[in-house]
Design a protein around this motif. Structure first.
Motif, PDB file in Angstrom:
ATOM      1  N   VAL A 150     -53.364   7.757  19.321  1.00 28.39           N
ATOM      2  CA  VAL A 150     -52.064   7.322  19.824  1.00 28.39           C
ATOM      3  C   VAL A 150     -51.170   6.945  18.644  1.00 28.39           C
ATOM      4  N   LYS A 151     -49.956   7.510  18.656  1.00 25.23           N
ATOM      5  CA  LYS A 151     -48.997   7.137  17.605  1.00 25.23           C
ATOM      6  C   LYS A 151     -48.073   6.049  18.125  1.00 25.23           C
ATOM      7  N   SER A 152     -47.548   6.281  19.369  1.00 29.48           N
ATOM      8  CA  SER A 152     -46.716   5.221  19.944  1.00 29.48           C
ATOM      9  C   SER A 152     -46.785   5.281  21.464  1.00 29.48           C
ATOM     10  N   VAL A 153     -46.551   4.104  22.054  1.00 29.09           N
ATOM     11  CA  VAL A 153     -46.566   3.979  23.512  1.00 29.09           C
ATOM     12  C   VAL A 153     -45.217   3.409  23.926  1.00 29.09           C
ATOM     13  N   ASN A 154     -44.474   4.156  24.775  1.00 35.83           N
ATOM     14  CA  ASN A 154     -43.141   3.690  25.176  1.00 35.83           C
ATOM     15  C   ASN A 154     -43.027   3.631  26.684  1.00 35.83           C
ATOM     16  N   THR A 163     -44.818   5.878  31.499  1.00 31.85           N
ATOM     17  CA  THR A 163     -45.255   5.577  30.138  1.00 31.85           C
ATOM     18  C   THR A 163     -45.162   6.851  29.328  1.00 31.85           C
ATOM     19  N   GLU A 164     -44.609   6.760  28.122  1.00 34.55           N
ATOM     20  CA  GLU A 164     -44.623   7.921  27.259  1.00 34.55           C
ATOM     21  C   GLU A 164     -45.632   7.695  26.155  1.00 34.55           C
ATOM     22  N   LEU A 165     -46.520   8.662  25.962  1.00 29.67           N
ATOM     23  CA  LEU A 165     -47.510   8.593  24.894  1.00 29.67           C
ATOM     24  C   LEU A 165     -47.143   9.635  23.861  1.00 29.67           C
ATOM     25  N   PHE A 184     -46.609  13.015  26.017  1.00 25.71           N
ATOM     26  CA  PHE A 184     -46.823  13.085  27.461  1.00 25.71           C
ATOM     27  C   PHE A 184     -46.035  11.980  28.128  1.00 25.71           C
ATOM     28  N   VAL A 185     -45.584  12.254  29.359  1.00 24.41           N
ATOM     29  CA  VAL A 185     -44.975  11.200  30.149  1.00 24.41           C
ATOM     30  C   VAL A 185     -45.814  11.047  31.404  1.00 24.41           C
ATOM     31  N   ARG A 223     -52.532   2.009  34.024  1.00 27.87           N
ATOM     32  CA  ARG A 223     -52.937   1.191  32.886  1.00 27.87           C
ATOM     33  C   ARG A 223     -52.734   1.884  31.550  1.00 27.87           C
ATOM     34  N   VAL A 224     -52.140   3.072  31.605  1.00 27.29           N
ATOM     35  CA  VAL A 224     -51.983   3.819  30.358  1.00 27.29           C
ATOM     36  C   VAL A 224     -51.154   3.035  29.348  1.00 27.29           C
ATOM     37  N   HIS A 225     -50.251   2.238  29.834  1.00 31.19           N
ATOM     38  CA  HIS A 225     -49.392   1.494  28.893  1.00 31.19           C
ATOM     39  C   HIS A 225     -50.182   0.456  28.098  1.00 31.19           C
TER      40      HIS A 225
END
Lengths: 390, 429
Positions: free
Chosen positions: B214-218, B225-227, B272-273, B283-285
């Motif tokens: 994971v680089k960033s979680v938005n 959630t955007e991964l 991915f969104v 819970r992905v966030h």
């Protein structure tokens, strides 16, 4: 899809619960076929006196509205079963008026699959009587009831062993059907056709070994690892005994028992032999191996011991064990290794039963005479006694 | 697009036992009376049910060729679900039809059909297998527990199948009397078992997996959630519009694998969104930079580049916009496409990346229409036709909730669009 699956699941489980519940209830509420006469038997009892239940009679009832069938030496009126038959009506109708034993044992398909023991049980409801049974009049109830007695049942047909036949496997394998079933068990040959329908383990387990050696099957109730039959069951084999494996059958047609439990050893002398001369060889002696006709070689001489058996202090069976054979050593040891010899009185007693010396050739009539003489001579009880009765 | 022959092949393979069965005996005998009819029903349902079950087990592996044949693995799973249901129904009928024959003569014998018997392998295996199958599939068709539990329970169907196979092997019936029938059924069963073994191997041993972190979680919205991920070794190559199975290392999140569409253009960092729809996705966030993600793929036949027609109408419902986002980002400026993109949401609050989408639309000449159902009601074929010129000659790409897609599909067909010009990507069953 979800609905269809849901409905199917619901119906399925409801059906299963209902049927298993009813099935178990019926099994445990003791619903048995009862020991009363079946309707078929009632009807059969109204037959004119003297009617014999044979294939000829059965073949007169050969339609789907009046269907008699022979299965395993018994006659059934299976008319009422036709509509209930899970395998379909046609398969039964095909055998109306006939012997359907083989077909029943194979569901009439080759190679075939036998009916369950439950199916064999269900036949009882349709039972009329045994093949060969004679009907009508007052004493009409058949010798065997709907619940055939399991204990000491004499075969409904006497075991008739053909004479002069050698009981080898080739011969035995010729008798391999439910109606004519020979089997080797523990070195003895039995004719078991009459036992099949009463067999608690079902007919199929016996039929499987007709014409074969069923020793292992009998000792394991044909399962692996299996369980042996009870001593009682082994005893029950006796009425079906024909002779020993590889024995050449004597001229005596009467079945004899090898069991010491039999209360009476037949006192009647063996039927007279064929005319002419007979040489007293081991082979000749080997023809006389039953309690009713027992020859033995002791010390180079041949004796006929059948009339002595019941008087033997050591019991009949120990003598019978050596009928047809050389019993010299056994006599000298009273049958136990390292055992003691018979008394001189016993040895002297033997003389009453002498036929001749091994190797001697004698006229048959003379042999018969000696045997008859020893039969009528009361057995000596340890004393030497000789009666001159020529 | 699903290969035409796939359905036909499945039907032929599943019904072949019937053909062999018919050749064994004359029909008049097979249906000669109530008892014979019930026997035949029992036999046929058993044969076809088991054949379907076997075929179904061939549709569980993520082979690229299956992805192609079915026009996307999503469709394969839909078929798997349907065939499974049909197989179950047939197999439930099988013992019932056979047992019912005995009711007139002996209820006890009928009951004994459902009671295992030591020494009778065929019967006992059949009972155990079917009972297991019925109980497990309850969790698929009715009460679905937590995904992890459901997935585990579903795997045990392999065991139910094994017992079914034992039953077929040992039972004394047509299948034991006819060498053709026996070979065919056992052959199918062996293939199915091979497929199960391969699947287990894939699950527990090896996977064509691209390791990422994971680089960033938005959080573009409170439901999404955007991964953005970074490859640990070689990055995965894919086409815009495709999807991959993501599985997380089990530290933060359970170790299950789920399919998600890539939202990034193939030349950009993998992103991915994910919409909050269930146990895992909600819970992905919770992930943070550095968490490991296994990316298995790419899969999917849903890409604008797969269709020759450059006049395309894209219709996205809710989170179904994800493949289109990737396509929009990947689209070149002068590729000659004439695309109308309908992004359908309840209201603007639900729309994510809407500014970027409108900007990209302007840049690349894609007509973007944000269609809010709160305002204008549900979108339908007429609305689209009125807003899009050249409606009749376009290829339609649909991605969104199943109900919306099937409704739209029907309307488009009614409006005269050929079935072959309507393409969709299924996200769920």
């Amino acid at each position: 899809m979800k609905k269809a699956v849901g409905i199917s699941l619901f119906i399925f489980w409801t059906f299963v619960v209902a049927i298993v519940a009813s099935g178990l209830t019926m099994r445990y509420s003791g619903k048995s076929t009862g020991s009363q006469q079946t309707p078929a038997q009632d009807a059969a009892n109204n037959l004119p006196a003297g009617t014999k239940l044979d294939l000829a009679l059965v073949s007169k009832h050969a339609s789907k509205d009046d269907c008699w069938m022979i299965v395993g030496n018994k006659v059934y009126d299976v008319t009422g079963s036709i509509s209930k038959h899970p395998g379909g009506a046609a398969l039964i109708i095909k055998y109306c008026g006939k012997d359907g034993t083989q077909a029943f044992a194979t569901k009439d398909i080759g190679p075939g699959e036998d009916h369950s023991s439950r199916a064999y049980d269900m036949l009882k409801e349709y039972y009329i009587g045994d093949v060969g049974q004679v009907f009508g009049g007052t004493s009409a109830s058949p010798a065997t009831s709907t619940k055939p007695a399991v204990s000491e049942q004499a075969p409904s047909q006497p075991v008739v062993a053909p004479t002069g036949v050698t009981l080898n496997m080739a011969e035995i394998s010729k008798h391999n059907t439910a109606k004519d079933c020979w089997m080797v068990i523990g070195g003895n040959v039995y004719s078991l056709a009459g036992s099949i329908s009463a067999h608690p383990g079902g007919a199929d387990t016996i039929i499987r070994y007709c014409g074969k050696d069923g020793t292992a099957g009998f000792a394991t109730k044909d399962k692996t690892p299996g369980r042996d039959h009870s001593g009682n069951a082994y005893d029950m084999l006796k009425p079906y005994y024909i002779g020993k494996l590889n024995q050449v059958l004597s001229s005596t047609p009467k079945p004899s028992s090898t069991s010491p439990a039999q209360p009476s050893v037949p006192a009647t002398p063996p039927a007279p032999m064929s005319a002419g001369n007979i040489t007293l060889t081991a082979a000749e002696v080997a023809k006389h191996t039953t309690a009713a006709d027992c020859w033995m070689i002791i010390g180079g001489k041949v004796y006929s011991l059948s009339s002595y058996l019941s008087a033997h202090p050591g019991g009949a069976s120990i003598i019978v064990r050596y009928c047809g054979q050389d019993g010299t050593t056994a006599f000298a040891t009273k049958g136990s290794p390292g055992g003691s010899n018979h008394s001189s009185g016993a040895s002297a007693d033997l003389a009453n039963y002498l036929i001749g010396t091994v190797g001697q050739t004698l006229p048959a009539s003379q042999i018969n005479a000696s045997i008859n003489q020893s039969a009528s001579t009361p057995p000596a009880s340890g004393e030497s006694e000789e009666e001159d009765d020529d | 697009m699903k290969n035409k022959f796939v359905n036909l092949s499945i039907i032929i393979v599943s019904l072949m036992p019937v053909m062999i069965w018919l050749a064994m005996e004359s029909l008049s005998l097979r249906f000669s009376g109530v008892s014979a009819i019930l026997t035949s029903i029992g036999q046929l349902t058993g044969l076809v049910g088991m054949a379907l079950f076997s075929v179904n087990l061939l549709l569980i592996n993520r082979f690229k060729f299956l992805d192609r044949w079915f026009g996307g693995l999503g469709r394969m799973y839909i078929d798997h679900h349907r065939l499974g249901g049909i197989a179950l129904i047939l197999l439930l009928i099988h013992p019932v039809a056979l047992a019912v024959r005995f009711i007139p003569s002996s209820i006890e014998v009928a009951a004994s059909f459902f009671i295992p018997e030591s020494g009778n392998i065929a019967k006992s295996a059949g009972i155990i297998g079917l009972a297991l199958m019925a109980m497990l599939l309850y969790f698929t068709f009715y009460y679905r527990p937590r995904y992890e539990l459901w997935k585990l329970s579903h795997r045990f169907l392999g065991l139910a199948f094994f017992f079914g196979g034992l039953h077929v092997f040992f039972v004394a019936s047509d299948v034991s009397r006819s060498l053709w029938l026996r070979s065919y059924m056992l052959g199918l069963i062996v293939l199915a078992i091979a497929s199960i073994i391969y699947r287990l191997y894939q699950t527990f041993v090896v996977r064509k997996i691209h390791p990422y972190v994971v680089k960033s979680v938005n959080r573009p919205s409170d439901q999404m959630t955007e991964l953005v991920l970074e490859p640990k070794s070689a990055p995965m190559a894919y086409k815009a519009g495709q999807y991959a199975f993501l599985s997380f290392a089990g530290i933060v999140l359970p170790k299950e694998s789920h399919p998600f569409s890539m939202t990034s253009a193939p030349s950009d960092p993998l992103s991915f969104v994910i919409k909050d729809l269930g146990d895992l996705t909600s819970r992905v966030h919770e992930l943070s930079p550095g968490n490991e993600v296994a990316v298995e793929g790419p899969y999917g036949q849903f890409s604008y580049q797969n269709f020759k027609n450059k006049r395309q109408i894209w219709i996205a419902g809710g989170v179904g916009m994800t493949p289109f986002l990737s396509m929009l980002r990947a689209l070149g400026k002068d590729e000659g496409y004439q695309i109308d993109f309908y992004y359908c949401i309840k209201n603007m609050g639900e729309a994510v990346f809407i500014e970027e989408i409108q900007r990209l639309g302007d840049e690349k000449g894609v007509k973007v229409v944000a269609f809010c159902s709160d305002e204008k009601g549900r979108i339908d074929a007429d609305a689209i036709r009125s807003m899009s010129e050249g409606f009749a000659g376009a290829d339609f790409l649909l991605c969104g909730p199943l109900g919306m897609m099937s409704g739209l599909r029907r309307q488009l067909i009614k409006a005269g669009i050929k079935k072959s010009k309507i393409h969709s990507e299924e996200f769920s069953l």
